[in-house]
Design an enzyme around this catalytic site. Structure first.
Site, short mmCIF file in Angstrom:
data_model
loop_
_atom_site.label_atom_id
_atom_site.label_comp_id
_atom_site.label_asym_id
_atom_site.label_seq_id
_atom_site.Cartn_x
_atom_site.Cartn_y
_atom_site.Cartn_z
N CYS A 139 -3.31 1.40 9.54
CA CYS A 139 -4.30 0.43 9.08
C CYS A 139 -5.42 0.19 10.09
CB CYS A 139 -3.64 -0.92 8.80
SG CYS A 139 -2.17 -0.86 7.79
N HIS B 23 0.84 -1.20 0.00
CA HIS B 23 0.00 0.00 0.00
C HIS B 23 0.88 1.26 0.00
CE1 HIS B 23 -3.59 -2.22 2.01
NE2 HIS B 23 -3.89 -1.99 0.75
#
Length: 256
Positions: free
Chosen positions: A251, A164
């Protein structure tokens, strides 16, 4: 400044979550629960109201709520995760988003577009979006179109190695980025002041700014030292069990 944070407690199924690093071993569930509690306490210490959601056993990765939505000051954009096993997590987040946003300000990414919040980095009213294995060209196109409708802007950042965008670059306000690996020299980030994270501490690049404090993962002394030198108050937070599932500090929450 952030007022609210949404988190979800880890499910027991967490130990079956997606990972690209099986060599780190399976997460210790009991320790993950304790680390999550400490994470929530650190967030609360930053002056935000923490909305804690119950575990979702059907979704092993569901504690990583950042991937389910992007929350802006004007709207919520529900994602469409690129990992098939996570597709239901965004739908499960909808009832909670309705507590904070009116229905007409809840948007969504539609198939065949995919987008995960871990690929989106907010810098004021501009959003950098990583094109990755989880976020595709159509997802980015839809996302930028939604931003534009609300007077916000965004730009694509192609990713070469990381899962990511925020695996390797994170904004901690004051025109300052934490960068590692491929992000050190990316032209998209030329204008920022950079704290360069050494390769051996690359995981430590995933820090989060919350109301003038920076949460830094425990065990990355260079990152901790450089963030302090940059003038921030640091809150150390252990995320060892979440690292085993490619997860980090950003996250585990939606901050808005």
């Amino acid at each position: 400044m952030f007022q609210n944070v949404i988190v979800r407690k880890p499910a027991r199924s967490l130990v079956e979550g997606i990972t690209s690093a099986p060599e780190l071993g399976r997460p210790d569930y009991d320790l993950a629960v304790k680390q999550h509690q400490a994470y929530r306490e650190a967030l609360a210490a930053c002056g935000v109201k923490v909305r804690v959601l119950e575990p979702l056993e059907a979704y092993p990765d569901s504690c990583f709520v950042e991937d389910t939505a992007v929350l802006t000051r004007h709207c919520a954009i529900v994602s469409n995760p690129g990992a098939a096993s996570r597709n239901g997590e965004a739908r499960e987040m909808l009832p909670t988003l309705r507590e904070f946003f009116p229905p007409e300000r809840i948007e969504s990414i539609q198939t065949p577009g995919t987008l995960e919040g871990g690929d989106v980095m907010m810098v004021g009213d501009h959003f950098y979006v990583g094109r990755s294995a989880r976020t595709n060209e159509e997802g980015i196109r839809q996302f930028l179109a939604i931003l534009n409708r609300y007077g916000l802007t965004g730009s694509e950042v192609p990713l070469e190695k990381v899962l990511h965008l925020k695996t390797g670059v994170n904004y901690i306000e004051n025109d300052t980025l934490l960068v590692s690996g491929e992000f050190v020299d990316k032209p998209e980030f030329r204008r920022f002041r950079k704290i360069v994270v050494p390769p051996e501490e690359a995981y430590g690049a995933n820090c989060i700014w919350v109301n003038d404090r920076v949460l830094v993962p425990l065990g990355y002394p260079t990152v901790e030292r450089e963030v302090r030198k940059a003038g921030y108050e640091v809150l150390l937070t252990d995320t060892s069990e979440y690292r085993k599932l490619d997860g980090g500090l950003s996250c585990l929450s939606l901050r808005f």
